[in-house]
Design a protein around this motif. Structure first.
Motif, short mmCIF file in Angstrom:
data_model
loop_
_atom_site.label_atom_id
_atom_site.label_comp_id
_atom_site.label_asym_id
_atom_site.label_seq_id
_atom_site.Cartn_x
_atom_site.Cartn_y
_atom_site.Cartn_z
N ASP B 49 0.85 -1.18 0.00
CA ASP B 49 0.00 0.00 0.00
C ASP B 49 0.89 1.23 0.00
O ASP B 49 1.88 1.29 0.74
N THR B 66 8.85 6.59 -7.50
CA THR B 66 8.30 5.25 -7.35
C THR B 66 7.32 4.94 -8.47
O THR B 66 6.79 5.83 -9.12
N TYR B 67 7.08 3.66 -8.66
CA TYR B 67 6.01 3.18 -9.50
C TYR B 67 4.78 3.06 -8.61
O TYR B 67 4.66 2.11 -7.84
N SER B 68 3.92 4.05 -8.67
CA SER B 68 2.71 4.04 -7.86
C SER B 68 1.51 4.14 -8.78
O SER B 68 1.56 4.84 -9.78
N PHE B 69 0.47 3.43 -8.46
CA PHE B 69 -0.74 3.48 -9.29
C PHE B 69 -1.93 3.04 -8.46
O PHE B 69 -1.77 2.58 -7.33
N ASP B 71 -5.00 0.43 -7.96
CA ASP B 71 -5.46 -0.86 -8.47
C ASP B 71 -6.92 -0.71 -8.88
O ASP B 71 -7.53 0.34 -8.71
N ARG B 72 -7.49 -1.78 -9.48
CA ARG B 72 -8.84 -1.68 -10.01
C ARG B 72 -9.88 -1.43 -8.93
O ARG B 72 -11.01 -1.05 -9.21
N VAL B 77 -1.34 1.76 -4.71
CA VAL B 77 -0.36 0.69 -4.61
C VAL B 77 0.98 1.17 -5.14
O VAL B 77 1.03 1.96 -6.07
N ILE B 79 5.03 -0.27 -6.19
CA ILE B 79 6.03 -1.34 -6.30
C ILE B 79 7.21 -0.93 -5.43
O ILE B 79 7.70 0.19 -5.56
#
Lengths: 443, 443
Positions: B49, B66-69, B71-72, B77, B79
């Motif tokens: 999280d 960061t790789y932040s996105f 989720d569906r 979230v 990485i």
């Protein structure tokens, strides 16, 4: 500030040392078997350009079951839901340099966006074993033998699992040429067959009827799926054989499919693998298979589920615009395997990586312990020292709770005499030894 | 359709067997050393999280690197860009069950969104070694000893690297209490110091002046940063010692910092580690360090870069609303280490995992080869069989190109006599042997 969550992200796991021990054990057995067949390890990034999956996987998976997002540069990126597209890309990338046949394996973590349930998490690890450049059925036989050997190496009795085999070519031929279904219908029928075991017979027939529209076709499908031996689907072939023969006298895919199932099932039995059967209902989810497919099932009637599987996918490397390479492979997930091994009580008990825990009666012996532990490490022991300055009982308790097998305490006497009481925490046995003796006792 | 890319995602790597061999070697050495100190492996998901990183890391990193996105399900979230927040979460999660002190390690892959450059990729792997629950400096000494031992185990001469040590407490005290900078200024100054080695002296002073506004403060900072031994920053302490003593007679952070640097540097020298120095410019990027920080530098004057580092972070577990746990750790990245080992020519040559390649004069010997290879595997050899049906020369060439050390061919003679010519592809030497003899030759 909001209280921080202590839990891992939904559908994923924390691996504490005890969990890691199990994971390492499982991967260790897998590695041992596949390496004994000369398979070499490879890996890649967890991120791939999304187009890689768009190009090859069933649409369902690209659209809804992956973690896909745009990176800050606007590029579409996906966290790998499987590694087969990646390995195909890697083979294609060095198509001209690599010395075929390749025997490759990997144990990547994979992510899928789905509702977590027993045996299905959002993140899992999966052994992937692939051979590239072997056209003949020896590749299938080797793959299935490896799968079988892994199960046996885990201690699973061969009565406890069944290896089911089918031919994608045979099924495709039956649906497309024999029944003359269109592409959409074929796809829907194969998805339905995939779910057959989870449906009631009536429900299955009903769903089938709404896809293929004609009752006689449904009957044929049901008849096809009921075959227990590959010889029983001969009727599919006969009719067409005539037609084909009339045209060019060449064998068609249906004959080829049947022959190859026979060759693989028969060949494996000759090699001593008896729990292998033809199963025309076997579809495998992914749509890149081109030949033999196989799946290992739990033979427990109460829990008759698929454990893992694979097959031949001769066309995948070719999608990268390089010369085709034949390929056969399978994937075996850690979550399912752990579950099987737990069910059959086949997991080993946790062992600490440390052989010896050195407790200190006072922190003034820290430097002595540094030297002693350093010497013991040089002789191959794994040694941890307790530098907390706590009471000796608390130090020993830590060793005990961490399942470290041996403990010794350092105080004035030990420093002076160079003799140590080495205690086996399992048996309670104590032996007095000098430095060399410590190594002998623990070995 | 657009042509599919053959390349891995930007800033990431494909690991072909040769690359994986290097990776395995590097991880193998790391594991061997840390396990000899009794460290247990753990791991976790690559996803966390996002709030976990918001709560603790420097803002810069959460927002841009960061790789932040989402989720569906609309959840934020990320990485993992590092595993320290995760391990702190894991320790907090089982705060009451775990038997402290813990010695844990992991070799996770980590992702950062940044422009790829030499030694800095978007994805790398990093050994993380952490001890929880040891308050005293023995923990720091052990960590640095482990770091030193790993470098030595790789064969790096101790003249080729320098271990730099500083105290975060001392620096914080100097900036906040001695210079009375505000929080923003302190943060900016420490970031500037972090970049000092990449800046010219004049540029550095200029940037410093624009942060702290006063020239005399810049002078003090420059004086502080020039100290070669920790004793040389005594002037920072003296003034305040009086003030503190006047108030409550307790030692302050500055004294504590200096004492601990002395203890660690002195202690390590006593343990035989000579390449360790105090370096007041050492900041470390992350803002969770609370005590001693250290960093290992390449001593090559042409390439004087940081290789890896770590330090004490006693407050991190506490952010999860559980009782505090003291912690010391370090992280060592694979990209940098590989680069160092390549530079010093310390990487081993590639070896195939297969010991023997069996070539077939005709496919009719496939079953014989299945049996023979099966028997050899049971005796511990890793054996691959060539089932391609190609000419024998092509088969042997494959073994040679794949660096498989031994080869034997199966034809009518071999099947009849049970004798095989085992060829060492390195030396060209050939020996005739029966099955038992094959094992003896290859061992």
């Amino acid at each position: 500030m909001k209280k921080l969550s202590l839990e891992p992200y939904k559908g994923t796991r924390d691996f504490y040392p005890e969990d890691m021990f199990v994971q390492d054990y499982i991967f260790g057995v897998m590695r041992m078997v596949v390496e004994s067949y000369g398979y070499q390890e490879y890996d890649a990034s967890i991120l791939e350009d999304t187009e890689l999956y768009r190009a090859k996987t069933g649409e369902e998976i690209v659209n809804e079951q992956t973690y896909s997002f745009k990176d800050r540069g606007g590029r579409d990126v996906t966290i790998r839901p499987e590694i087969t597209p990646t390995v195909a890309r890697m083979v294609a990338r060095k198509r001209k340099e690599l010395a075929f046949p390749l025997r490759w394996y990997s144990i990547p973590n994979l992510l899928r966006y789905e509702r977590p349930q027993r045996g299905r998490l959002r993140e899992h690890w999966q052994l992937n074993v692939d051979a590239f450049g072997i056209d003949g059925m020896e590749a299938e036989k080797e793959m299935i033998t490896i799968a079988y050997d892994i199960m046996r190496a885990f201690g699973v009795d061969d009565k406890k699992f069944v290896i089911k085999i089918n031919s994608r070519k045979l099924v495709n031929y039956f649906l497309n040429d024999y029944l003359k279904l269109n592409k959409k219908q074929s796809y829907d029928v194969s998805k339905l067959i995939d779910k057959k075991n989870k449906m009631k017979e009536k429900e299955f027939r009903g769903a089938m009827e709404s896809v293929v529209a004609k009752k006689d076709k449904v009957k044929k499908i049901v008849k096809f799926l009921r075959a227990g031996e590959v010889e029983e689907v001969g009727w599919v072939v006969k009719r067409v054989k005539k037609v084909e023969k009339g045209k060019n006298g060449k064998r068609g895919d249906e004959t080829d499919g049947i022959e190859k199932v026979k060759e693989v099932v028969g060949g494996l039995k000759k090699l001593g693998i008896k729990n292998v059967v033809f199963d025309p209902t076997l579809m495998r989810g992914f749509d890149y298979y081109t030949g033999i497919v196989f799946e290992v099932f739990d033979a427990n009637p109460k829990n008759n589920r698929s454990l893992f599987g694979g097959g031949r996918y001769d066309d995948l490397v070719g999608i990268f615009d390089v010369e085709k390479v034949s390929a056969v492979g399978f994937g075996m997930g850690d979550v399912t395997m752990k579950d099987v091994l737990e069910t059959y009580k086949l997991l080993p008990e946790y062992e600490s990586v440390a052989d010896l825990y050195i407790c200190l009666l006072s922190s003034e012996y820290a430097n002595f312990a540094h030297d002693l532990s350093g010497d013991l490490r040089k002789q191959g022991l794994n040694v941890a020292v307790d530098f907390t300055g706590r009471k000796i009982g608390a130090q020993i308790k830590t060793a005990d709770r961490q399942k470290i097998p041996f403990v010794l305490c350092v105080g004035e006497d030990e420093v002076k005499s160079g003799k140590f009481k080495v205690k086996n925490l399992g048996s309670g046995e104590e032996k007095v030894a000098d430095q060399a003796g410590i190594v002998r006792i623990i070995r």
